[in-house]
Every structure is written in C-alpha cells, then in structure tokens.
Design a protein around this motif. Structure first.
Motif, PDB file in Angstrom:
ATOM      1  N   UNK A  69      -0.762  10.688   6.567  1.00  0.00           N
ATOM      2  CA  UNK A  69      -0.471   9.527   5.764  1.00  0.00           C
ATOM      3  C   UNK A  69       1.084   9.721   5.554  1.00  0.00           C
ATOM      4  N   UNK A  70       1.766  10.569   5.394  1.00  0.00           N
ATOM      5  CA  UNK A  70       3.269  10.778   5.395  1.00  0.00           C
ATOM      6  C   UNK A  70       4.100   9.988   6.411  1.00  0.00           C
ATOM      7  N   UNK A  71       3.220   9.723   7.764  1.00  0.00           N
ATOM      8  CA  UNK A  71       4.032   9.194   8.998  1.00  0.00           C
ATOM      9  C   UNK A  71       3.335   7.863   9.062  1.00  0.00           C
ATOM     10  N   UNK A  72       2.802   7.306   7.941  1.00  0.00           N
ATOM     11  CA  UNK A  72       2.383   5.789   8.269  1.00  0.00           C
ATOM     12  C   UNK A  72       3.133   4.695   7.513  1.00  0.00           C
ATOM     13  N   UNK A  73       2.857   3.434   8.153  1.00  0.00           N
ATOM     14  CA  UNK A  73       3.565   2.578   7.496  1.00  0.00           C
ATOM     15  C   UNK A  73       3.158   2.130   6.167  1.00  0.00           C
ATOM     16  N   UNK A  74       2.001   2.576   5.668  1.00  0.00           N
ATOM     17  CA  UNK A  74       1.513   2.422   4.282  1.00  0.00           C
ATOM     18  C   UNK A  74       2.524   3.049   3.296  1.00  0.00           C
ATOM     19  N   UNK A  75       3.072   4.457   3.631  1.00  0.00           N
ATOM     20  CA  UNK A  75       4.041   5.154   2.830  1.00  0.00           C
ATOM     21  C   UNK A  75       5.350   4.374   2.905  1.00  0.00           C
TER      22      UNK A  75
END
Length: 161
Positions: A69-75
C-alpha cells in the motif's frame, strides 16, 4: 533504491518542479521532499525510516508487505489531498517526495503496485536498475550533478533561506 539515492533524486526532481512552476525552492519545501522521499519505505523494518519507526514498520509490513500500500497511487493521492486541506510548503514537499520515491521504485527491477488495492501486481518500467548496483550509483551521481546544476543555473540557492 537506497535512501540516499531516493533523497537525491527526489530533491533533483523537486528542483525541476520549482523551475517549471511557481513553486518556490524553499527550505521547508526541500526538507519536506527529503522526508517524503523516505516515507514509502515505512513498510520495511530494515529501511532507513523503518529502523527509526519505533516498531511501526514491522506492523505495516505484517499487514501489507513490503512495497504494498505504501508504494501505491492511493497513498500518494491521500497525501496530496492533505496538502489541499492544509497548504503548507513542507507538506507539498512531502507529497512530492513521496510520489518521486514511488516513481523511482517503478524503475527498479522489483516494480511497485501502483494500483493497489484494485490490482496488487507490481509493475515496472521496461528500463530498470538494480538496488545497490553500479546503475543505482550512477543515478545517485547524476541526481547530485543535477541538483548542483539547478541550484546555480536557476539561482535556486537564493530561495532556500
């Protein structure tokens, strides 16, 4: 990518943003970039930021894994949204540093899950480097050279203080 390369490439990219836009290359902005360039690796207990996270990195890794998750566009989007709510220079720097980190890891052999949680598959650029190898060292030195060039060519040093 090692932490010092993330910081150097992110500051170089942040200088490019300052040159191409009306963003000032101020001390809070640059510090924000440096911090933001390290934050995505909070999911790895052995990373520079993970070793200083008081155990938070272990929890995040156990839930999401490394480069989850920390390497996603979401964050990345959430951090830019925070900047929209609270328009601080340092927060914009953190948002920029964060996205620059993710972009840097997109070019690594391992790739990143940009579209997590919709698609968990890690994607990467066709042109990649391997962490800790000479190709990464070359990227680091190019970034340092660009920082120096941008500082003097565009007088960015005058905005720092």
């Amino acid at each position: 990518m090692r932490y010092h390369t993330h910081i150097a490439t992110s500051i170089a990219a942040g200088a490019g943003v300052a040159i191409q836009t009306d963003v000032a290359f101020t001390f809070p902005y640059v510090v924000g970039i440096a911090i933001g360039s390290l934050l995505p690796d909070i999911d790895e207990p052995n990373s520079y930021v993970g070793r200083r996270s008081f155990g938070l990195a272990k929890v995040i890794k156990s839930i999401f894994g490394h480069r989850g998750i920390t390497h996603s566009l979401l964050v990345c989007g959430l951090i830019f949204y925070l900047y929209q709510l609270y328009s601080y220079e340092w927060l914009f720097g953190i948002a920029c540093g964060y996205i620059f980190h993710v972009i840097g890891d997109f070019f690594s052999k391992r790739g990143v899950p940009l579209f997590w949680p919709i698609v968990r598959k890690k994607i990467k650029s066709p042109l990649t480097y391997e962490t800790g190898k000479p190709s990464e060292q070359l990227i680091f030195y190019i970034a340092i050279g660009l920082i120096i060039y941008f500082l003097y060519k565009y007088s960015l040093y005058s905005q720092l203080f």
